[in-house]
Design a protein around this motif. Structure first.
Motif, PDB file in Angstrom:
ATOM      1  N   GLY A 116     -10.083   7.008   9.395  1.00  0.00           N
ATOM      2  CA  GLY A 116     -10.615   6.110   8.370  1.00  0.00           C
ATOM      3  C   GLY A 116     -10.055   6.410   6.994  1.00  0.00           C
ATOM      4  O   GLY A 116      -9.718   5.494   6.234  1.00  0.00           O
ATOM      5  N   VAL A 117      -9.938   7.688   6.655  1.00  0.00           N
ATOM      6  CA  VAL A 117      -9.356   8.076   5.364  1.00  0.00           C
ATOM      7  C   VAL A 117      -7.901   7.635   5.302  1.00  0.00           C
ATOM      8  O   VAL A 117      -7.449   7.096   4.287  1.00  0.00           O
ATOM      9  CB  VAL A 117      -9.499   9.598   5.131  1.00  0.00           C
ATOM     10  CG1 VAL A 117      -8.660  10.050   3.942  1.00  0.00           C
ATOM     11  CG2 VAL A 117     -10.959   9.964   4.925  1.00  0.00           C
ATOM     12  N   PHE A 118      -7.170   7.829   6.374  1.00  0.00           N
ATOM     13  CA  PHE A 118      -5.769   7.397   6.406  1.00  0.00           C
ATOM     14  C   PHE A 118      -5.678   5.891   6.157  1.00  0.00           C
ATOM     15  O   PHE A 118      -4.868   5.435   5.340  1.00  0.00           O
ATOM     16  CB  PHE A 118      -5.124   7.757   7.746  1.00  0.00           C
ATOM     17  CG  PHE A 118      -3.734   7.223   7.898  1.00  0.00           C
ATOM     18  CD1 PHE A 118      -2.675   7.821   7.244  1.00  0.00           C
ATOM     19  CD2 PHE A 118      -3.487   6.114   8.682  1.00  0.00           C
ATOM     20  CE1 PHE A 118      -1.387   7.324   7.358  1.00  0.00           C
ATOM     21  CE2 PHE A 118      -2.212   5.607   8.815  1.00  0.00           C
ATOM     22  CZ  PHE A 118      -1.156   6.213   8.152  1.00  0.00           C
ATOM     23  N   LYS A 119      -6.492   5.126   6.840  1.00  0.00           N
ATOM     24  CA  LYS A 119      -6.481   3.667   6.641  1.00  0.00           C
ATOM     25  C   LYS A 119      -6.840   3.312   5.198  1.00  0.00           C
ATOM     26  O   LYS A 119      -6.258   2.383   4.626  1.00  0.00           O
ATOM     27  CB  LYS A 119      -7.436   2.988   7.618  1.00  0.00           C
ATOM     28  CG  LYS A 119      -6.936   3.010   9.053  1.00  0.00           C
ATOM     29  CD  LYS A 119      -7.938   2.374   9.988  1.00  0.00           C
ATOM     30  CE  LYS A 119      -7.440   2.363  11.411  1.00  0.00           C
ATOM     31  NZ  LYS A 119      -8.432   1.753  12.333  1.00  0.00           N
ATOM     32  N   GLY A 120      -7.792   4.039   4.614  1.00  0.00           N
ATOM     33  CA  GLY A 120      -8.153   3.812   3.223  1.00  0.00           C
ATOM     34  C   GLY A 120      -6.997   4.114   2.290  1.00  0.00           C
ATOM     35  O   GLY A 120      -6.753   3.379   1.324  1.00  0.00           O
ATOM     36  N   LEU A 121      -6.276   5.184   2.574  1.00  0.00           N
ATOM     37  CA  LEU A 121      -5.115   5.555   1.748  1.00  0.00           C
ATOM     38  C   LEU A 121      -4.030   4.486   1.849  1.00  0.00           C
ATOM     39  O   LEU A 121      -3.403   4.133   0.844  1.00  0.00           O
ATOM     40  CB  LEU A 121      -4.565   6.916   2.181  1.00  0.00           C
ATOM     41  CG  LEU A 121      -5.436   8.121   1.812  1.00  0.00           C
ATOM     42  CD1 LEU A 121      -4.982   9.354   2.578  1.00  0.00           C
ATOM     43  CD2 LEU A 121      -5.405   8.380   0.318  1.00  0.00           C
ATOM     44  N   VAL A 122      -3.806   3.987   3.045  1.00  0.00           N
ATOM     45  CA  VAL A 122      -2.798   2.927   3.232  1.00  0.00           C
ATOM     46  C   VAL A 122      -3.209   1.685   2.450  1.00  0.00           C
ATOM     47  O   VAL A 122      -2.392   1.060   1.780  1.00  0.00           O
ATOM     48  CB  VAL A 122      -2.595   2.611   4.735  1.00  0.00           C
ATOM     49  CG1 VAL A 122      -1.752   1.352   4.923  1.00  0.00           C
ATOM     50  CG2 VAL A 122      -1.942   3.802   5.443  1.00  0.00           C
ATOM     51  N   ALA A 123      -4.491   1.351   2.502  1.00  0.00           N
ATOM     52  CA  ALA A 123      -4.991   0.182   1.757  1.00  0.00           C
ATOM     53  C   ALA A 123      -4.811   0.358   0.246  1.00  0.00           C
ATOM     54  O   ALA A 123      -4.655  -0.622  -0.485  1.00  0.00           O
ATOM     55  CB  ALA A 123      -6.457  -0.079   2.092  1.00  0.00           C
ATOM     56  N   LYS A 124      -4.835   1.612  -0.222  1.00  0.00           N
ATOM     57  CA  LYS A 124      -4.648   1.905  -1.647  1.00  0.00           C
ATOM     58  C   LYS A 124      -3.171   2.020  -2.034  1.00  0.00           C
ATOM     59  O   LYS A 124      -2.846   2.339  -3.180  1.00  0.00           O
ATOM     60  CB  LYS A 124      -5.361   3.207  -2.025  1.00  0.00           C
ATOM     61  CG  LYS A 124      -6.851   3.121  -2.000  1.00  0.00           C
ATOM     62  CD  LYS A 124      -7.363   2.403  -3.227  1.00  0.00           C
ATOM     63  CE  LYS A 124      -8.876   2.537  -3.304  1.00  0.00           C
ATOM     64  NZ  LYS A 124      -9.392   1.930  -4.511  1.00  0.00           N
TER      65      LYS A 124
END
Length: 86
Positions: free
Chosen positions: A73-81
């Motif tokens: 989830g953190v990885f996906k959040g980082l990609v979204a940012k």
């Protein structure tokens, strides 16, 4: 290639180095539900203690899976940012 979500989260939030940067803090930043800090500490202590019963081993496995889910989830959040992937 390897991406360290801890390092990438620090890059994203480094405006204030006093901000917590562990997995639970990073997950909270992205609105991801996780276990309580006290539960995480208890599981860490269990892992370090060793000599697990079958029940404890199963609980530790669930804890590890929860950490993996949070990391994804953190990885996906980082990609979204805007994480710049190699």
């Amino acid at each position: 290639n390897v991406i360290c979500t801890f390092a990438e989260f620090r890059v994203l939030t480094n405006a204030d180095p006093r901000l917590p940067a562990g997995l639970l803090s990073a997950a909270a930043h992205f609105g991801i539900s996780t276990m309580a800090e006290s539960a995480k500490e208890a599981m860490r202590a269990l892992a370090m203690r060793g000599g697990l019963t079958p029940q404890e081993a199963a609980e530790l496995g669930e804890y590890c899976l929860a950490d993996v889910d949070a990391t994804v989830g953190v990885f996906k959040g980082l990609v979204a940012k805007g994480l710049d992937l190699p």
